[in-house]
Design a protein around this motif. Structure first.
Motif, PDB file in Angstrom:
ATOM      1  N   ILE A   1      53.836  31.237  44.064  1.00 33.03           N
ATOM      2  CA  ILE A   1      52.408  31.496  43.858  1.00 33.03           C
ATOM      3  C   ILE A   1      51.678  31.582  45.191  1.00 33.03           C
ATOM      4  O   ILE A   1      50.893  32.511  45.440  1.00 33.03           O
ATOM      5  CB  ILE A   1      51.788  30.406  42.976  1.00 33.03           C
ATOM      6  CG1 ILE A   1      52.335  30.505  41.555  1.00 33.03           C
ATOM      7  CG2 ILE A   1      50.264  30.511  42.959  1.00 33.03           C
ATOM      8  CD1 ILE A   1      51.891  29.377  40.643  1.00 33.03           C
ATOM      9  N   LEU A   2      51.927  30.609  46.072  1.00 29.20           N
ATOM     10  CA  LEU A   2      51.230  30.601  47.361  1.00 29.20           C
ATOM     11  C   LEU A   2      51.659  31.768  48.240  1.00 29.20           C
ATOM     12  O   LEU A   2      50.845  32.348  48.963  1.00 29.20           O
ATOM     13  CB  LEU A   2      51.472  29.266  48.067  1.00 29.20           C
ATOM     14  CG  LEU A   2      50.865  28.033  47.384  1.00 29.20           C
ATOM     15  CD1 LEU A   2      51.148  26.783  48.178  1.00 29.20           C
ATOM     16  CD2 LEU A   2      49.365  28.207  47.185  1.00 29.20           C
ATOM     17  N   SER A   3      52.955  32.128  48.191  1.00 28.98           N
ATOM     18  CA  SER A   3      53.431  33.267  48.981  1.00 28.98           C
ATOM     19  C   SER A   3      52.774  34.557  48.517  1.00 28.98           C
ATOM     20  O   SER A   3      52.318  35.372  49.335  1.00 28.98           O
ATOM     21  CB  SER A   3      54.955  33.383  48.866  1.00 28.98           C
ATOM     22  OG  SER A   3      55.592  32.229  49.351  1.00 28.98           O
ATOM     23  N   MET A   4      52.711  34.745  47.206  1.00 31.88           N
ATOM     24  CA  MET A   4      52.107  35.956  46.659  1.00 31.88           C
ATOM     25  C   MET A   4      50.588  35.957  46.847  1.00 31.88           C
ATOM     26  O   MET A   4      49.986  36.995  47.129  1.00 31.88           O
ATOM     27  CB  MET A   4      52.438  36.081  45.167  1.00 31.88           C
ATOM     28  CG  MET A   4      53.913  36.235  44.867  1.00 31.88           C
ATOM     29  SD  MET A   4      54.603  37.743  45.585  1.00 31.88           S
ATOM     30  CE  MET A   4      56.322  37.594  45.085  1.00 31.88           C
ATOM     31  N   SER A   5      49.974  34.789  46.709  1.00 27.18           N
ATOM     32  CA  SER A   5      48.512  34.711  46.831  1.00 27.18           C
ATOM     33  C   SER A   5      48.050  35.114  48.225  1.00 27.18           C
ATOM     34  O   SER A   5      47.003  35.757  48.388  1.00 27.18           O
ATOM     35  CB  SER A   5      48.028  33.290  46.521  1.00 27.18           C
ATOM     36  OG  SER A   5      48.250  32.969  45.164  1.00 27.18           O
ATOM     37  N   GLY A   6      48.818  34.746  49.242  1.00 22.05           N
ATOM     38  CA  GLY A   6      48.447  35.112  50.604  1.00 22.05           C
ATOM     39  C   GLY A   6      48.353  36.611  50.790  1.00 22.05           C
ATOM     40  O   GLY A   6      47.505  37.111  51.548  1.00 22.05           O
ATOM     41  N   ILE A   7      49.221  37.356  50.107  1.00 21.50           N
ATOM     42  CA  ILE A   7      49.203  38.818  50.209  1.00 21.50           C
ATOM     43  C   ILE A   7      48.129  39.409  49.298  1.00 21.50           C
ATOM     44  O   ILE A   7      47.403  40.323  49.693  1.00 21.50           O
ATOM     45  CB  ILE A   7      50.590  39.379  49.833  1.00 21.50           C
ATOM     46  CG1 ILE A   7      51.649  38.823  50.779  1.00 21.50           C
ATOM     47  CG2 ILE A   7      50.580  40.903  49.879  1.00 21.50           C
ATOM     48  CD1 ILE A   7      53.048  39.181  50.403  1.00 21.50           C
ATOM     49  N   LEU A   8      48.022  38.878  48.089  1.00 20.96           N
ATOM     50  CA  LEU A   8      47.038  39.407  47.144  1.00 20.96           C
ATOM     51  C   LEU A   8      45.617  39.279  47.676  1.00 20.96           C
ATOM     52  O   LEU A   8      44.772  40.155  47.441  1.00 20.96           O
ATOM     53  CB  LEU A   8      47.161  38.665  45.809  1.00 20.96           C
ATOM     54  CG  LEU A   8      48.443  38.927  45.009  1.00 20.96           C
ATOM     55  CD1 LEU A   8      48.534  37.980  43.812  1.00 20.96           C
ATOM     56  CD2 LEU A   8      48.499  40.379  44.547  1.00 20.96           C
ATOM     57  N   MET A   9      45.331  38.199  48.397  1.00 22.61           N
ATOM     58  CA  MET A   9      43.992  37.982  48.940  1.00 22.61           C
ATOM     59  C   MET A   9      43.644  38.993  50.025  1.00 22.61           C
ATOM     60  O   MET A   9      42.465  39.196  50.331  1.00 22.61           O
ATOM     61  CB  MET A   9      43.875  36.556  49.486  1.00 22.61           C
ATOM     62  CG  MET A   9      43.942  35.471  48.416  1.00 22.61           C
ATOM     63  SD  MET A   9      44.106  33.813  49.123  1.00 22.61           S
ATOM     64  CE  MET A   9      42.571  33.699  50.064  1.00 22.61           C
ATOM     65  N   ASN A  10      44.682  39.629  50.621  1.00 26.36           N
ATOM     66  CA  ASN A  10      44.449  40.552  51.736  1.00 26.36           C
ATOM     67  C   ASN A  10      44.590  42.020  51.344  1.00 26.36           C
ATOM     68  O   ASN A  10      44.557  42.887  52.218  1.00 26.36           O
ATOM     69  CB  ASN A  10      45.417  40.235  52.881  1.00 26.36           C
ATOM     70  CG  ASN A  10      45.100  38.909  53.555  1.00 26.36           C
ATOM     71  OD1 ASN A  10      44.049  38.746  54.158  1.00 26.36           O
ATOM     72  ND2 ASN A  10      46.004  37.953  53.431  1.00 26.36           N
ATOM     73  N   ILE A  11      44.787  42.287  50.058  1.00 27.08           N
ATOM     74  CA  ILE A  11      44.824  43.682  49.621  1.00 27.08           C
ATOM     75  C   ILE A  11      43.394  44.220  49.598  1.00 27.08           C
ATOM     76  O   ILE A  11      42.525  43.650  48.935  1.00 27.08           O
ATOM     77  CB  ILE A  11      45.449  43.808  48.213  1.00 27.08           C
ATOM     78  CG1 ILE A  11      46.903  43.332  48.241  1.00 27.08           C
ATOM     79  CG2 ILE A  11      45.378  45.256  47.728  1.00 27.08           C
ATOM     80  CD1 ILE A  11      47.585  43.384  46.885  1.00 27.08           C
ATOM     81  N   PRO A  12      43.115  45.304  50.309  1.00 26.79           N
ATOM     82  CA  PRO A  12      41.742  45.834  50.354  1.00 26.79           C
ATOM     83  C   PRO A  12      41.223  46.191  48.965  1.00 26.79           C
ATOM     84  O   PRO A  12      41.926  46.816  48.163  1.00 26.79           O
ATOM     85  CB  PRO A  12      41.884  47.088  51.238  1.00 26.79           C
ATOM     86  CG  PRO A  12      43.121  46.844  52.044  1.00 26.79           C
ATOM     87  CD  PRO A  12      44.036  46.069  51.155  1.00 26.79           C
ATOM     88  N   GLU A  13      40.013  45.807  48.679  1.00 28.12           N
ATOM     89  CA  GLU A  13      39.395  46.110  47.391  1.00 28.12           C
ATOM     90  C   GLU A  13      39.197  47.616  47.218  1.00 28.12           C
ATOM     91  O   GLU A  13      39.139  48.120  46.081  1.00 28.12           O
ATOM     92  CB  GLU A  13      38.056  45.386  47.285  1.00 28.12           C
ATOM     93  CG  GLU A  13      37.327  45.553  45.963  1.00 28.12           C
ATOM     94  CD  GLU A  13      38.124  45.024  44.782  1.00 28.12           C
ATOM     95  OE1 GLU A  13      37.950  45.561  43.662  1.00 28.12           O
ATOM     96  OE2 GLU A  13      38.922  44.078  44.978  1.00 28.12           O
ATOM     97  N   ASP A  14      39.131  48.334  48.343  1.00 28.76           N
ATOM     98  CA  ASP A  14      38.952  49.789  48.273  1.00 28.76           C
ATOM     99  C   ASP A  14      40.090  50.461  47.519  1.00 28.76           C
ATOM    100  O   ASP A  14      39.888  51.492  46.856  1.00 28.76           O
ATOM    101  CB  ASP A  14      38.866  50.381  49.682  1.00 28.76           C
ATOM    102  CG  ASP A  14      37.625  49.909  50.434  1.00 28.76           C
ATOM    103  OD1 ASP A  14      36.708  49.393  49.753  1.00 28.76           O
ATOM    104  OD2 ASP A  14      37.571  50.058  51.668  1.00 28.76           O
ATOM    105  N   LEU A  15      41.297  49.913  47.640  1.00 28.99           N
ATOM    106  CA  LEU A  15      42.448  50.505  46.947  1.00 28.99           C
ATOM    107  C   LEU A  15      42.267  50.420  45.429  1.00 28.99           C
ATOM    108  O   LEU A  15      42.562  51.369  44.703  1.00 28.99           O
ATOM    109  CB  LEU A  15      43.736  49.804  47.379  1.00 28.99           C
ATOM    110  CG  LEU A  15      44.122  49.938  48.851  1.00 28.99           C
ATOM    111  CD1 LEU A  15      45.403  49.154  49.142  1.00 28.99           C
ATOM    112  CD2 LEU A  15      44.312  51.409  49.230  1.00 28.99           C
ATOM    113  N   TYR A  16      41.796  49.276  44.972  1.00 34.00           N
ATOM    114  CA  TYR A  16      41.564  49.119  43.537  1.00 34.00           C
ATOM    115  C   TYR A  16      40.402  49.994  43.069  1.00 34.00           C
ATOM    116  O   TYR A  16      40.430  50.567  41.979  1.00 34.00           O
ATOM    117  CB  TYR A  16      41.269  47.651  43.207  1.00 34.00           C
ATOM    118  CG  TYR A  16      42.463  46.746  43.372  1.00 34.00           C
ATOM    119  CD1 TYR A  16      43.492  46.745  42.428  1.00 34.00           C
ATOM    120  CD2 TYR A  16      42.566  45.889  44.468  1.00 34.00           C
ATOM    121  CE1 TYR A  16      44.587  45.916  42.576  1.00 34.00           C
ATOM    122  CE2 TYR A  16      43.663  45.052  44.616  1.00 34.00           C
ATOM    123  CZ  TYR A  16      44.672  45.072  43.670  1.00 34.00           C
ATOM    124  OH  TYR A  16      45.758  44.241  43.824  1.00 34.00           O
TER     125      TYR A  16
END
Length: 298
Positions: free
Chosen positions: A172-187
């Motif tokens: 969870i923590l490993s994935m959360s670190g990446i998910l938090m840094n995905i630019p919102e512009d992509l979504y």
């Protein structure tokens, strides 16, 4: 320092695997000698000691099944929970992450001993089930499920579930670190193109997580023939009744070494384990490199 603490012990283990070094052949009282591949042959024989109730092949199969189940359940469930926690609009995100950090901060030794006590006949799980049953029937008898001592299948399922408690927070923590840094512009771009929640995960989230997933999988593949020693030794503890169902290669080697003093056979089993792990990770890395060279370890 690397040579002293890593290379020299490795060389020593390899050499010992080809000797009859044990309690009966221990210098200076008695010298040991070379026996060739005799230890490797004995590894696949039916053990004669009560502390080794299964053959090496049988427990190796269970070790492999456990490693595959533990790896995929940890990754899949950990990723799902990480996506849920980091979903836009979810409240108390910091609180949820903190709870999982606390789960990691507690020493695994303590967590597993606590889990062992909770799984006893008079432990917390049976007490909870008893309380629930008495809500519906005040005269219900005390629930006395023997989670670790009766049905072999229950014991195996229990250790896999306990492993989720230990392993999921790391994922969870490993994935959360990446998910938090995905630019919102992509979504936002995906939403403009008409992508729903599922397509956003497939087209935006998973590609961003791909490198991490591959790296974690390759590292886990290297231990496909290994197990969590603490889990398999501390949860069932030293119950002889559970050797057939919960023993893995790691506990097999430990008991052969500590209880029987068979150093040569233990070294041979460990060497087989290391070779299988090395070949597996090299093969997996080669396959990854053919598909995506940037994601390979080497």
């Amino acid at each position: 320092m690397i040579g002293i603490f890593q290379i020299l012990p490795l060389i020593f283990m390899i050499l010992i695997a080809f000797t009859n070094y044990d309690l009966q052949h221990m210098p200076p009282g008695t010298l040991f000698h070379w026996v060739g591949f005799q230890n490797f042959a004995s590894v696949f024989d039916i053990a004669n000691s009560a502390t080794r109730a299964t053959t090496f092949v049988e427990l190796a199969k269970w070790t492999l099944v456990w490693a595959v189940c533990a790896t995929f359940t940890n990754y899949i469930l950990g990723m799902i929970i990480a996506l849920m926690i980091n979903k836009k609009g979810i409240k108390f995100k910091a609180l949820w992450r903190t709870l999982f950090v606390i789960a990691i901060a507690v020493p695994q030794f303590v967590s597993l001993l606590l889990m062992n006590q909770m799984l006893q006949t008079d432990g917390a799980f049976n007490v909870l089930l008893t309380d629930i049953s008495r809500w519906f029937n005040p005269d219900a008898a005390m629930v006395e499920i023997q989670w670790l001592n009766t049905d072999p299948n229950i014991a195996k399922i229990v250790v896999i579930i306990v492993n989720l408690w230990v392993g999921i927070p790391y994922t969870i923590l490993s994935m959360s670190g990446i998910l938090m840094n995905i630019p919102e512009d992509l979504y936002e771009s995906a939403r403009i193109d008409g992508a729903g929640k599922w397509k956003q995960i497939v087209r935006v989230t998973l590609p961003q997580l791909k490198s991490t997933i591959i790296l974690m999988t390759l590292l886990s593949v290297g231990r496909i023939f290994a197990s969590d020693f603490g889990l398999f030794y501390q949860v069932p503890m030293d119950s002889g009744a559970l050797y057939n169902v919960t023993q893995t290669v790691d506990t097999y080697v430990y008991r052969a070494l500590i209880k029987n003093g068979d150093v040569g056979m233990s070294a041979a089993a460990s060497l087989i384990q290391s070779i299988v792990g090395f070949v597996t990770v090299v093969t997996a890395n080669w396959l990854v490199k053919k598909a995506d060279s940037d994601s390979a370890l080497f």
